[in-house]
Design a protein around this motif. Structure first.
Motif, PDB file in Angstrom:
ATOM      1  N   VAL A  14       0.854  -1.191   0.000  1.00 27.77           N
ATOM      2  CA  VAL A  14       0.000   0.000   0.000  1.00 27.77           C
ATOM      3  C   VAL A  14       0.889   1.240   0.000  1.00 27.77           C
ATOM      4  CG1 VAL A  14      -1.703   1.305   1.320  1.00 27.77           C
ATOM      5  CG2 VAL A  14      -1.848  -1.192   1.207  1.00 27.77           C
ATOM      6  N   CYS A  15       0.519   2.216  -0.847  1.00 27.32           N
ATOM      7  CA  CYS A  15       1.254   3.489  -0.906  1.00 27.32           C
ATOM      8  C   CYS A  15       0.544   4.584  -0.126  1.00 27.32           C
ATOM      9  CB  CYS A  15       1.415   3.942  -2.357  1.00 27.32           C
ATOM     10  SG  CYS A  15       2.421   2.849  -3.356  1.00 27.32           S
ATOM     11  N   GLY A  16      -0.777   4.587  -0.152  1.00 26.05           N
ATOM     12  CA  GLY A  16      -1.533   5.632   0.531  1.00 26.05           C
ATOM     13  C   GLY A  16      -2.992   5.583   0.135  1.00 26.05           C
ATOM     14  N   ARG A  17      -3.727   6.592   0.577  1.00 27.54           N
ATOM     15  CA  ARG A  17      -5.163   6.654   0.294  1.00 27.54           C
ATOM     16  C   ARG A  17      -5.409   7.370  -1.024  1.00 27.54           C
ATOM     17  NH1 ARG A  17      -8.261   5.015   4.332  1.00 27.54           N
ATOM     18  NH2 ARG A  17     -10.042   6.293   3.779  1.00 27.54           N
ATOM     19  N   ARG A  25      -0.247  12.379 -11.631  1.00 20.22           N
ATOM     20  CA  ARG A  25       1.161  12.609 -11.304  1.00 20.22           C
ATOM     21  C   ARG A  25       1.822  11.339 -10.784  1.00 20.22           C
ATOM     22  NH1 ARG A  25       1.757  16.263  -7.040  1.00 20.22           N
ATOM     23  NH2 ARG A  25       3.963  15.806  -7.231  1.00 20.22           N
ATOM     24  N   LEU A  26       1.102  10.591  -9.956  1.00 19.21           N
ATOM     25  CA  LEU A  26       1.633   9.351  -9.409  1.00 19.21           C
ATOM     26  C   LEU A  26       1.910   8.334 -10.520  1.00 19.21           C
ATOM     27  CD1 LEU A  26       2.370   7.630  -6.947  1.00 19.21           C
ATOM     28  CD2 LEU A  26      -0.046   7.077  -6.713  1.00 19.21           C
ATOM     29  N   LEU A  27       0.969   8.184 -11.447  1.00 21.78           N
ATOM     30  CA  LEU A  27       1.157   7.247 -12.558  1.00 21.78           C
ATOM     31  C   LEU A  27       2.290   7.692 -13.481  1.00 21.78           C
ATOM     32  CD1 LEU A  27      -2.541   6.435 -13.419  1.00 21.78           C
ATOM     33  CD2 LEU A  27      -0.840   4.857 -12.482  1.00 21.78           C
ATOM     34  N   GLU A  28       2.410   8.994 -13.704  1.00 26.14           N
ATOM     35  CA  GLU A  28       3.516   9.503 -14.533  1.00 26.14           C
ATOM     36  C   GLU A  28       4.859   9.205 -13.876  1.00 26.14           C
ATOM     37  OE1 GLU A  28       2.460  13.619 -15.031  1.00 26.14           O
ATOM     38  OE2 GLU A  28       1.303  13.202 -16.854  1.00 26.14           O
ATOM     39  N   GLU A  29       4.948   9.411 -12.581  1.00 32.41           N
ATOM     40  CA  GLU A  29       6.189   9.121 -11.853  1.00 32.41           C
ATOM     41  C   GLU A  29       6.537   7.642 -11.952  1.00 32.41           C
ATOM     42  OE1 GLU A  29       9.610   9.520  -9.603  1.00 32.41           O
ATOM     43  OE2 GLU A  29       8.357  11.148 -10.382  1.00 32.41           O
ATOM     44  N   LEU A  30       5.572   6.781 -11.716  1.00 22.65           N
ATOM     45  CA  LEU A  30       5.831   5.346 -11.798  1.00 22.65           C
ATOM     46  C   LEU A  30       6.227   4.949 -13.215  1.00 22.65           C
ATOM     47  CD1 LEU A  30       5.837   2.714 -10.161  1.00 22.65           C
ATOM     48  CD2 LEU A  30       3.499   2.356 -10.931  1.00 22.65           C
ATOM     49  N   GLY A  31       5.590   5.542 -14.213  1.00 22.12           N
ATOM     50  CA  GLY A  31       5.922   5.238 -15.606  1.00 22.12           C
ATOM     51  C   GLY A  31       7.338   5.634 -15.988  1.00 22.12           C
ATOM     52  N   LEU A  76       7.440   6.136  -3.348  1.00 20.37           N
ATOM     53  CA  LEU A  76       6.209   6.802  -3.765  1.00 20.37           C
ATOM     54  C   LEU A  76       5.471   7.398  -2.561  1.00 20.37           C
ATOM     55  CD1 LEU A  76       4.895   4.304  -6.458  1.00 20.37           C
ATOM     56  CD2 LEU A  76       5.976   6.536  -6.841  1.00 20.37           C
ATOM     57  N   GLU A  77       5.476   6.679  -1.448  1.00 23.60           N
ATOM     58  CA  GLU A  77       4.860   7.210  -0.231  1.00 23.60           C
ATOM     59  C   GLU A  77       5.532   8.512   0.197  1.00 23.60           C
ATOM     60  OE1 GLU A  77       3.622   4.579   3.170  1.00 23.60           O
ATOM     61  OE2 GLU A  77       4.760   3.146   1.970  1.00 23.60           O
ATOM     62  N   GLU A  78       6.846   8.523   0.159  1.00 24.51           N
ATOM     63  CA  GLU A  78       7.590   9.720   0.558  1.00 24.51           C
ATOM     64  C   GLU A  78       7.285  10.884  -0.378  1.00 24.51           C
ATOM     65  OE1 GLU A  78       9.749  11.882   3.057  1.00 24.51           O
ATOM     66  OE2 GLU A  78       9.521   9.724   3.338  1.00 24.51           O
ATOM     67  N   LEU A  79       7.291  10.628  -1.676  1.00 21.83           N
ATOM     68  CA  LEU A  79       7.070  11.695  -2.669  1.00 21.83           C
ATOM     69  C   LEU A  79       5.641  12.221  -2.680  1.00 21.83           C
ATOM     70  CD1 LEU A  79       8.987  10.377  -5.813  1.00 21.83           C
ATOM     71  CD2 LEU A  79       9.463  12.499  -4.563  1.00 21.83           C
ATOM     72  N   PHE A  80       4.671  11.332  -2.552  1.00 23.43           N
ATOM     73  CA  PHE A  80       3.278  11.725  -2.783  1.00 23.43           C
ATOM     74  C   PHE A  80       2.394  11.760  -1.533  1.00 23.43           C
ATOM     75  CE2 PHE A  80       4.788  10.425  -6.919  1.00 23.43           C
ATOM     76  CZ  PHE A  80       4.264  11.413  -7.745  1.00 23.43           C
ATOM     77  N   GLY A  82       3.848  12.117   1.831  1.00 20.20           N
ATOM     78  CA  GLY A  82       4.504  12.790   2.953  1.00 20.20           C
ATOM     79  C   GLY A  82       5.159  11.897   3.980  1.00 20.20           C
ATOM     80  N   GLY A  83       5.449  10.669   3.644  1.00 18.90           N
ATOM     81  CA  GLY A  83       6.141   9.791   4.580  1.00 18.90           C
ATOM     82  C   GLY A  83       5.685   8.362   4.479  1.00 18.90           C
ATOM     83  N   ASP A  84       6.301   7.513   5.268  1.00 12.87           N
ATOM     84  CA  ASP A  84       6.019   6.077   5.239  1.00 12.87           C
ATOM     85  C   ASP A  84       4.923   5.755   6.251  1.00 12.87           C
ATOM     86  OD1 ASP A  84       6.058   3.381   4.899  1.00 12.87           O
ATOM     87  OD2 ASP A  84       8.098   3.066   5.633  1.00 12.87           O
ATOM     88  N   GLY A  85       3.680   5.754   5.788  1.00 10.50           N
ATOM     89  CA  GLY A  85       2.554   5.489   6.683  1.00 10.50           C
ATOM     90  C   GLY A  85       2.079   4.045   6.654  1.00 10.50           C
ATOM     91  N   TYR A  86       2.643   3.241   5.753  1.00  9.38           N
ATOM     92  CA  TYR A  86       2.196   1.850   5.614  1.00  9.38           C
ATOM     93  C   TYR A  86       3.374   0.901   5.608  1.00  9.38           C
ATOM     94  CZ  TYR A  86      -2.334   3.794   4.482  1.00  9.38           C
ATOM     95  OH  TYR A  86      -3.532   4.476   4.530  1.00  9.38           O
TER      96      TYR A  86
END
Length: 86
Positions: A14-17, A25-31, A76-80, A82-86
């Motif tokens: 899990v990355c986040g909610r 933006r998240l999909l572009e970063e992963l791509g 991805l959690e850090e970038l999008f 704000g930290g490692d919540g999972y």
């Protein structure tokens, strides 16, 4: 079981909610940064996942993707989010 023939294992992190992120933006970063994994929505969460067939699976073929998925999800959690919540 995939296609009622082969057993597979799924690695997921899990990355986040969903409501907390700009999905485009998240999909572009992963791509731009990932060569394996898929980003999906599961319930209320954005999840990074990868799957492997179990038949003839070597431990290295599992450990390397597991590490990659976990590390990528943390980045991805850090970038999008704000930290490692999972």
């Amino acid at each position: 079981i995939l296609d009622k023939r082969e057993e597979w294992v799924q690695i997921a992190s899990v990355c986040g909610r969903v409501e907390a992120v700009d999905l485009r933006r998240l999909l572009e970063e992963l791509g731009q940064t990932s060569i394996v994994c898929g980003l999906v929505i599961m319930g209320e969460h954005v999840v990074l996942r990868h799957a492997l067939p179990l038949e003839n699976l070597d431990i290295n073929e599992f450990i390397d993707p597991l590490t990659f998925v976990a590390d990528t999800a943390d980045q991805l959690e850090e970038l999008f989010f704000g930290g490692d919540g999972y």
